[in-house]
Design an enzyme around this catalytic site. Structure first.
Site, PDB file in Angstrom:
ATOM      1  N   SER A 276     -16.616  -2.207  14.854  1.00 33.37           N
ATOM      2  CA  SER A 276     -17.364  -3.449  14.457  1.00 33.37           C
ATOM      3  C   SER A 276     -16.763  -3.993  13.226  1.00 33.37           C
ATOM      4  O   SER A 276     -16.649  -5.351  13.333  1.00 33.37           O
ATOM      5  CB  SER A 276     -18.820  -2.835  14.120  1.00 33.37           C
TER       6      SER A 276
ATOM      7  N   HIS B  18     -10.211   3.774  -0.942  1.00 31.40           N
ATOM      8  CA  HIS B  18     -10.356   3.230  -2.133  1.00 31.40           C
ATOM      9  C   HIS B  18     -10.367   1.584  -1.768  1.00 31.40           C
ATOM     10  O   HIS B  18     -11.025   1.008  -2.421  1.00 31.40           O
ATOM     11  CB  HIS B  18      -9.190   3.273  -3.037  1.00 31.40           C
TER      12      HIS B  18
ATOM     13  N   GLU C 124     -12.063   0.389   0.438  1.00 33.46           N
ATOM     14  CA  GLU C 124     -13.373   0.245   0.781  1.00 33.46           C
ATOM     15  C   GLU C 124     -14.263   0.005  -0.289  1.00 33.46           C
ATOM     16  O   GLU C 124     -15.213  -0.889  -0.501  1.00 33.46           O
ATOM     17  CB  GLU C 124     -13.819   1.645   1.556  1.00 33.46           C
TER      18      GLU C 124
ATOM     19  N   TYR D 261     -13.341  -1.789  -3.114  1.00 36.09           N
ATOM     20  CA  TYR D 261     -13.183  -3.244  -3.372  1.00 36.09           C
ATOM     21  C   TYR D 261     -13.612  -4.170  -1.710  1.00 36.09           C
ATOM     22  O   TYR D 261     -14.220  -5.374  -2.240  1.00 36.09           O
ATOM     23  CB  TYR D 261     -11.707  -3.685  -3.464  1.00 36.09           C
TER      24      TYR D 261
ATOM     25  N   SER E 138     -19.615 -15.782  -8.470  1.00 38.65           N
ATOM     26  CA  SER E 138     -18.691 -16.903  -8.791  1.00 38.65           C
ATOM     27  C   SER E 138     -19.261 -18.291  -8.374  1.00 38.65           C
ATOM     28  O   SER E 138     -19.071 -19.403  -8.646  1.00 38.65           O
ATOM     29  CB  SER E 138     -17.289 -16.593  -8.190  1.00 38.65           C
TER      30      SER E 138
ATOM     31  N   HIS F 165      -6.071   8.267  -7.226  1.00 39.22           N
ATOM     32  CA  HIS F 165      -6.967   8.617  -8.381  1.00 39.22           C
ATOM     33  C   HIS F 165      -8.251   9.400  -7.974  1.00 39.22           C
ATOM     34  O   HIS F 165      -8.921  10.086  -8.686  1.00 39.22           O
ATOM     35  CB  HIS F 165      -7.273   7.595  -9.308  1.00 39.22           C
ATOM     36  N   HIS F 166      -8.526   9.454  -6.544  1.00 36.53           N
ATOM     37  CA  HIS F 166      -9.578  10.269  -6.198  1.00 36.53           C
ATOM     38  C   HIS F 166      -8.840  11.690  -6.212  1.00 36.53           C
ATOM     39  O   HIS F 166      -9.802  12.621  -5.775  1.00 36.53           O
ATOM     40  CB  HIS F 166     -10.066   9.778  -4.778  1.00 36.53           C
TER      41      HIS F 166
END
Lengths: 205, 616
Positions: free
Chosen positions: B172, B256, B258, B260, B271, B305-306
């Protein structure tokens, strides 16, 4: 994915000048690069990691796969000829070359079925070891892509008898061609990485 | 049922525009956006309910309210629901509704593919949640680490529901992302260059690219997970020589970016909101855009970093630590630009503005604790404590959810033609802002004190009870704020004040047309000369170099009538077949062919159905 554009789309200029569907295919293939990239990375991690045999160099049959590779690459040539025929409105040759592409693709699949069968006979199943799992998943997904391509080609082939293949429909064939060439290029990478590099005997440690 | 519309208005509304069938077959991007929004808010309520149950269980030490097994299902499904069924689709709701309006387009590039994305999302979400009824919901954490997902440790079908539900949701999202990239690249109004696109549209583009490149990686991981469980292929079996870390690398290489994918839409919304209510253009427009693009690229370079505590080796630790700290730079640039936008502006504290300001404040806190985790020694100390729970909640609740609520208050008038009540809205904001800090603030403290995450209970002697009680109170304050929002929402849908076309004195193209917009969006495609086309048209005295823009005033296409795509039921057929196939795999892989056949027949029906009116 769609064969018919909406009437207003087909003559409406796009901002980039590229057709929506062509851009869709390029982007889809870009995402497919990541898909196959992750599968190939898994193979590279696992090719020599198995604790039981058979190992890649013991079982891969380079002459047979070279032959099937040649068949698949030839199908790309047929695809190019099919598109050229559609663009000059030569429906009969277009039909012939589309069928030839599908036939060569199906032949490649036949080779793959033979190869899988041989491997299972010689004791390498997807469950045997991590090499088997990553090998069958990678080549199996490539085979599934070829299968989808063959079905797509045959759909185009039968469609041409009902509706013809006029030159303004050449985009349909061009999209098919992009997909087909991509699947062939991925095979070149798989053949190099999995078969040629993979079958080298690992250095003794 | 094609709707032909005269160029000078006069929509032909004779065709059926109401009833369930018209929603099922709709290919109108605005209606699909509303479907996404309503579905996402529903799942937000379900995910919130799961969170309340978790908080009730943890409110007192040695509580036996919820059994350990169910607790595992609740925290796993809470995360999956909030990430994949609430925040992402809420973003998609705005992509659908707003992006074509902001770029001056009549529709998205592939209207039926757009409908397919929605139906796949709905059926995938139902598949994931139906697991509560059929054999147990996923209970292995939202990242489902190997070897916990092995058949011997997770014998129920919970993990299969996880993998198959996520596969359907992935298809999807991929379809939606491809659609939006092409819509944004190909369907901009004349004059709308890339550097004149509104920031929200820009962030949609970045998020879509992230999805296109991140999702196939997750697909590979899920396929390996399924093959491992269903067919015994030893992808993650350490005893067969496999490396279970492969799953973590694949998952976080998707996971990671994801993060963002979840935050960039909210950044885009903020914005839009800040300049409107500061009555100033966005400070450093191009910097904000480039920072967003940079975040997109760098999102792929920080996944490990995870995994700082799994034994990567010192070079990998240093590289991923540095890249993770570096990604704070474009993020910080954005924050400074937002603050500079406020600076010297004549600020209107509307509800949407409050949410945007709340976003900036809370996202800074979440971002700072993120930089702390970027240091491997610090991360080792905080690993798997509630400190790590506090960080994503400040980013995803204080960030994404706040930003998305701001978007709801900002664009609700455009979507419905009515205003949300400002009084109820401000009550909603303050309750949510306070509740959010009361809930997740103390998690930092209890985490530093060593309370592990994902435990269903704790000993009284640990001294964690008071802070946990405060957190639970905070969770109920958040729940109250959501009730306030729902009251406001339903009151306004029924009898809200009429909004008019441009209630906020907006700056971008969506405010130049009627609220709610007509099906064809723009009677005439506008011509654009700046990145705030509507503002420049309203205030020609402020811009001397740009000629006034008359939105909807181009001559091109004026002579021809507008054709909108036909409604179609093939998208829902294809989506149903796909989800049915996925669901039946759990029962028996061979049965899945039933769903596959429906899906394939649906694709053939789709291909041979004319998408729009044949002639004009």
């Amino acid at each position: 994915m769609t064969t018919n554009t909406t009437a207003h789309e087909s003559h409406l200029a796009t901002t980039t000048g590229l057709d929506h569907r062509k851009l869709l295919m390029w982007l889809f293939l870009a995402s497919e690069c990541l898909f196959f990239g992750a599968l190939i990375a898994t193979f590279l991690l696992y090719k020599d990691a198995s604790v039981v045999g058979p190992k890649p160099h013991e079982i891969l049959n380079i002459p047979v796969t070279s032959t099937s590779t040649f068949v698949l690459l030839t199908s790309s040539l047929a695809m190019v000829l099919a598109l050229a025929a559609v663009q000059r409105s030569d429906v009969v040759s277009a039909r012939f070359w589309i069928f030839a592409t599908a036939f060569l693709g199906a032949t490649f699949l036949g080779f793959q079925v033979y190869e899988f069968y041989e491997f299972v006979i010689h004791g390498l199943t997807p469950k045997t070891n991590v090499f088997g799992a990553s090998f069958f998943t990678l080549t199996g997904f490539h085979g599934a892509h070829v299968t989808v391509g063959v079905i797509w080609l045959m759909s185009l082939f039968f469609y041409s008898f009902k509706h013809g293949l006029p030159a303004e429909k050449s985009l349909d064939v061009e999209l098919m061609g992009l997909y087909w060439h991509f699947v062939d290029i991925v095979w070149v990478v798989i053949f190099t990485v999995v078969y040629l590099i993979g079958s080298l005997e690992p250095p003794a440690t | 049922m094609a709707t032909a519309v005269g160029a000078f208005g006069g929509a032909d509304h004779a065709a059926s525009k109401s009833g369930v069938w018209s929603w099922i077959t709709t290919v109108d991007h605005k209606r699909i956006g509303i479907l996404y929004g309503v579905t996402a808010v529903t799942f937000f309520l379900i995910g919130g309910f799961e969170a309340l149950l978790i908080r009730l269980q943890l409110a007192e030490a040695e509580s036996t309210l919820i059994a350990a097994g169910l607790f595992n299902q609740l925290f796993t499904m809470h995360a999956l629901t909030m990430i994949f069924l609430a925040i992402m689709p809420l973003g998609a709701a705005f992509f659908n509704f707003i992006v074509p309006l902001q770029i001056g387009a009549r529709d998205v590039a592939f209207p039926r593919l757009n409908a397919l994305s929605y139906w796949l999302f709905l059926f995938g979400a139902l598949l994931l949640n139906s697991s509560f009824i059929f054999g147990g919901a996923p209970d292995v954490g939202w990242f489902a680490y190997a070897n916990l997902t092995a058949l011997e440790y997770s014998p129920s079908s919970a993990v299969d529901f996880f993998a198959l539900g996520m596969l359907v949701l992935g298809v999807s999202s991929l379809a939606a992302a491809l659609n939006f990239i092409i819509t944004i690249l190909n369907m901009r109004a004349p004059g709308m260059t890339l550097m004149r696109m509104p920031v929200f549209t820009w962030m949609t583009l970045v998020v879509s690219f992230l999805l296109v490149f991140a999702l196939p990686i997750l697909t590979v991981g899920l396929v390996q997970l399924l093959f491992w469980r269903e067919f015994g292929m030893p992808f993650f079996s350490a005893e067969a020589g496999a490396d279970p870390l492969l799953w973590q690398h694949i998952f976080w290489l998707f996971g990671h970016p994801e993060v963002y994918i979840l935050i960039l839409p909210a950044m885009g919304i903020v914005s839009e909101i800040l300049p409107t209510y500061s009555r100033k253009p966005l400070f450093g427009y191009s910097t904000v855009v480039f920072a967003g693009v940079a975040i997109g690229f760098m999102g792929f370079a920080v996944w490990a970093h995870h995994m700082f505590t799994v034994g990567l080796g010192s070079i990998a630790l240093a590289a991923f630590s540095a890249s993770t700290m570096l990604i704070a730079v474009p993020t910080g640039i954005k924050i400074f630009n937002w603050i500079a936008t406020l600076w010297g502006g004549s600020i209107q504290f509307t509800t949407a503005m409050l949410f945007a300001l709340g976003f900036v404040a809370l996202f800074v806190i979440g971002g700072l604790s993120g930089v702390m985790h970027a240091s491997p020694p610090v991360d080792t100390q905080q690993q798997d404590t509630y400190f790590v729970v506090a960080h994503p909640h400040y980013v995803l609740f204080g960030g994404s959810i706040m930003g998305l609520f701001g978007g709801i208050y900002y664009w609700f008038p455009k979507m419905t033609g009515r205003l949300l009540s400002e009084g109820w809205g401000k009550l909603h904001f303050w309750l949510m802002f306070i509740g959010m800090n009361v809930t997740f603030g103390p998690m930092h403290l209890v985490g530093i004190d060593g309370m592990p995450r994902r435990i269903n209970t704790y000993d009284e002697s640990m001294g964690w009870e008071l802070l946990n009680q405060i957190e639970t109170v905070g969770a109920f304050i958040i729940a109250l704020s959501v009730v306030v929002f729902l009251v406001n929402f339903f009151k306004s849908v029924k009898s809200g004040e009429p909004a008019g076309d441009d209630p906020w004195d907006g700056r971008t193209l969506e405010w130049s047309i009627a609220s709610p917009p007509p099906e064809y969006n723009f009677a005439r495609i506008p011509v654009v000369h700046s990145n705030e086309p509507l503002w420049d048209q309203k205030h020609p005295e402020l811009k001397h170099d740009a000629p006034p823009v008359i939105a909807g005033g181009a001559d091109e296409g004026a002579e021809e009538s507008i054709h909108m795509p036909n409604p179609s039921y093939w998208p829902i057929v294809v989506a149903f077949g796909t989800a049915l196939a996925a669901g039946l795999v759990i029962v028996n892989p061979w049965l899945a062919s039933i769903g596959a056949v429906i899906g394939v027949l649906g694709i053939y029906g789709w291909v041979f159905e004319p998408a729009g009116p044949e002639h004009h």
